[in-house]
Design an enzyme around this catalytic site. Sequence first.
Site, PDB file in Angstrom:
ATOM      1  N   LYS A  22       0.982  -1.067   0.091  1.00  0.00           N
ATOM      2  CA  LYS A  22      -0.001   0.075   0.167  1.00  0.00           C
ATOM      3  C   LYS A  22       0.770   1.306   0.130  1.00  0.00           C
ATOM      4  O   LYS A  22       0.596   2.274  -0.757  1.00  0.00           O
ATOM      5  CB  LYS A  22      -0.808   0.067   1.160  1.00  0.00           C
ATOM      6  CG  LYS A  22      -1.831  -1.166   1.356  1.00  0.00           C
ATOM      7  CD  LYS A  22      -2.750  -1.052   2.472  1.00  0.00           C
ATOM      8  CE  LYS A  22      -2.214  -1.043   3.769  1.00  0.00           C
ATOM      9  NZ  LYS A  22      -1.725  -2.155   4.178  1.00  0.00           N
ATOM     10  N   ARG A  97      -9.459   1.110   8.761  1.00  0.00           N
ATOM     11  CA  ARG A  97      -9.218  -0.370   9.046  1.00  0.00           C
ATOM     12  C   ARG A  97     -10.304  -1.024   9.805  1.00  0.00           C
ATOM     13  O   ARG A  97     -10.170  -2.197  10.132  1.00  0.00           O
ATOM     14  CB  ARG A  97      -7.684  -0.371   9.818  1.00  0.00           C
ATOM     15  CG  ARG A  97      -6.642  -0.749   9.170  1.00  0.00           C
ATOM     16  CD  ARG A  97      -5.439  -0.603  10.059  1.00  0.00           C
ATOM     17  NE  ARG A  97      -4.222  -1.395   9.688  1.00  0.00           N
ATOM     18  CZ  ARG A  97      -3.424  -0.669   9.241  1.00  0.00           C
ATOM     19  NH1 ARG A  97      -3.386   0.519   8.892  1.00  0.00           N
ATOM     20  NH2 ARG A  97      -2.334  -1.523   9.053  1.00  0.00           N
ATOM     21  N   ARG A 136      11.623  -6.876   4.918  1.00  0.00           N
ATOM     22  CA  ARG A 136      11.483  -5.311   4.849  1.00  0.00           C
ATOM     23  C   ARG A 136      12.338  -4.586   5.556  1.00  0.00           C
ATOM     24  O   ARG A 136      12.837  -4.531   6.713  1.00  0.00           O
ATOM     25  CB  ARG A 136      10.118  -5.181   5.057  1.00  0.00           C
ATOM     26  CG  ARG A 136       9.759  -3.682   4.798  1.00  0.00           C
ATOM     27  CD  ARG A 136       8.355  -3.425   4.692  1.00  0.00           C
ATOM     28  NE  ARG A 136       7.390  -3.580   5.887  1.00  0.00           N
ATOM     29  CZ  ARG A 136       6.164  -3.106   5.750  1.00  0.00           C
ATOM     30  NH1 ARG A 136       5.628  -2.911   4.568  1.00  0.00           N
ATOM     31  NH2 ARG A 136       5.505  -3.340   6.927  1.00  0.00           N
ATOM     32  N   ARG A 170      11.384  -1.671  10.781  1.00  0.00           N
ATOM     33  CA  ARG A 170      10.282  -0.944  11.581  1.00  0.00           C
ATOM     34  C   ARG A 170      10.156  -1.998  12.940  1.00  0.00           C
ATOM     35  O   ARG A 170      10.201  -3.291  12.839  1.00  0.00           O
ATOM     36  CB  ARG A 170       8.938  -1.173  10.995  1.00  0.00           C
ATOM     37  CG  ARG A 170       8.631   0.120  10.429  1.00  0.00           C
ATOM     38  CD  ARG A 170       7.710   0.023   9.327  1.00  0.00           C
ATOM     39  NE  ARG A 170       6.338  -0.639  10.063  1.00  0.00           N
ATOM     40  CZ  ARG A 170       5.318  -0.604   9.405  1.00  0.00           C
ATOM     41  NH1 ARG A 170       5.133  -0.321   8.100  1.00  0.00           N
ATOM     42  NH2 ARG A 170       4.128  -1.228  10.045  1.00  0.00           N
ATOM     43  N   ARG A 181      -0.828  -8.742  13.071  1.00  0.00           N
ATOM     44  CA  ARG A 181      -1.151  -7.864  12.197  1.00  0.00           C
ATOM     45  C   ARG A 181      -2.027  -8.478  11.175  1.00  0.00           C
ATOM     46  O   ARG A 181      -3.156  -7.877  10.801  1.00  0.00           O
ATOM     47  CB  ARG A 181      -0.093  -7.079  11.838  1.00  0.00           C
ATOM     48  CG  ARG A 181       0.381  -6.130  12.660  1.00  0.00           C
ATOM     49  CD  ARG A 181       1.966  -5.394  12.354  1.00  0.00           C
ATOM     50  NE  ARG A 181       2.035  -4.914  10.946  1.00  0.00           N
ATOM     51  CZ  ARG A 181       3.346  -4.961  10.283  1.00  0.00           C
ATOM     52  NH1 ARG A 181       4.306  -5.329  11.102  1.00  0.00           N
ATOM     53  NH2 ARG A 181       3.436  -4.334   9.220  1.00  0.00           N
TER      54      ARG A 181
HETATM   55  N1  LIG Z   1      -6.251   3.098  10.609  1.00  0.00           N
HETATM   56  C1  LIG Z   1      -6.039   2.365  11.616  1.00  0.00           C
HETATM   57  N2  LIG Z   1      -6.527   2.077  12.663  1.00  0.00           N
HETATM   58  C2  LIG Z   1      -5.872   1.333  13.672  1.00  0.00           C
HETATM   59  N3  LIG Z   1      -4.592   1.289  13.959  1.00  0.00           N
HETATM   60  C3  LIG Z   1      -3.924   1.581  12.908  1.00  0.00           C
HETATM   61  C4  LIG Z   1      -4.418   2.129  11.714  1.00  0.00           C
HETATM   62  N4  LIG Z   1      -3.455   2.475  10.719  1.00  0.00           N
HETATM   63  C5  LIG Z   1      -2.186   2.109  11.523  1.00  0.00           C
HETATM   64  N5  LIG Z   1      -2.534   1.459  12.560  1.00  0.00           N
HETATM   65  C6  LIG Z   1      -1.477   0.982  13.717  1.00  0.00           C
HETATM   66  O1  LIG Z   1      -0.117   1.176  12.920  1.00  0.00           O
HETATM   67  C7  LIG Z   1       0.575  -0.160  12.846  1.00  0.00           C
HETATM   68  C8  LIG Z   1       1.337  -0.076  11.437  1.00  0.00           C
HETATM   69  O2  LIG Z   1       0.604   0.285  10.290  1.00  0.00           O
HETATM   70  P1  LIG Z   1       0.995   0.524   9.055  1.00  0.00           P
HETATM   71  O3  LIG Z   1       2.040   1.328   8.771  1.00  0.00           O
HETATM   72  O4  LIG Z   1      -0.387   0.801   8.228  1.00  0.00           O
HETATM   73  O5  LIG Z   1       1.408  -0.847   8.318  1.00  0.00           O
HETATM   74  P2  LIG Z   1       1.165  -2.304   7.846  1.00  0.00           P
HETATM   75  O6  LIG Z   1      -0.005  -1.899   6.709  1.00  0.00           O
HETATM   76  O7  LIG Z   1       2.379  -2.918   7.029  1.00  0.00           O
HETATM   77  O8  LIG Z   1       0.491  -2.790   8.796  1.00  0.00           O
HETATM   78  C9  LIG Z   1      -0.497  -1.206  12.514  1.00  0.00           C
HETATM   79  O9  LIG Z   1      -0.286  -2.412  13.053  1.00  0.00           O
HETATM   80  C10 LIG Z   1      -1.625  -0.374  13.785  1.00  0.00           C
HETATM   81  O10 LIG Z   1      -1.102  -0.704  15.257  1.00  0.00           O
END
Ligand SMILES: Nc1ncnc2c1ncn2[C@@H]1O[C@H](COP(=O)(O)OP(=O)(O)O)[C@@H](O)[C@H]1O
Length: 227
Positions: A22, A97, A136, A170, A181
């Site tokens: 994404k 999400r 990654r 990360r 996740r």
């Molecule tokens: N919209 C969201 N709602 C709840 N938690 C979120 C949201 N966006 C990100 N997070 C939090 O941030 C973390 C990392 O998200 P992100 O950078 O989008 O990575 P990825 O898509 O690889 O999991 C998620 O595992 C969650 O804990």
Amino acid sequence: MDAATTTTPAVLILLGPPGAGKGTQARKLEQEFGLVQLSTGDMLRAAVAAGTEAGKQAKSVMEAGQLVSDEIVIAILRERMDGPDCRRGVILDGFPRTTVQAEALDAMLAESGQSVSAAISLEVEDEAMIERISGRFTCATCGEGYHDSFKPTRVPGVCDKCGGTEMIRRADDNAETVASRLAAYHEQTEPLIRYYGDRGLLKSVDAMQGIEAVTRDLDAIVRDLAR
Ligand SMILES: Nc1ncnc2c1ncn2[C@@H]1O[C@H](COP(=O)(O)OP(=O)(O)O)[C@@H](O)[C@H]1O
């Protein structure tokens, strides 16, 4: 194509599990169409780094691979969406999400007479995700992604953009957290495929393809929407 014209979709959502690409694809769409990438993951990591109240609450939840509360994420996104640059149109990467977030987004957009243009689902298999995420890394020098498992021909540990040799990972890109996740994705985020499908807004892309092929498919969808 000029994103300022009314023909360009204003609010694009990228849906997909962690590691689906994404962020990579959102940055490409940003360059191609002049849209603004809004990553709630990046916003939350910035809040953690800055030690804000929201960041303090989010830190341990993120490290456990769970979702940060809807309340915190919606507040962070709402504030960012008020930025004047967002009037050019946005690509939401990692938001919504949950169904609560999707409903909040609809309500937020309705306040300014806007609505979601499309939700594009990046479709991938769980096994591939685990492999991708465990390979990654990000280059500490130029900040570009360094994905070992995407390009097996790369020199290990050397950034192919700037030649930097320090790689950072990360905090949540480890095997245990990735499993949580993925579980959170299937339980809480996957229902959004139906949510947007029911509203006639869902598009799908095979994200098992290489990065360039996925970009091509996404470009075609965005151009089609703008017609
Ligand atoms: N919209 C969201 N709602 C709840 N938690 C979120 C949201 N966006 C990100 N997070 C939090 O941030 C973390 C990392 O998200 P992100 O950078 O989008 O990575 P990825 O898509 O690889 O999991 C998620 O595992 C969650 O804990």
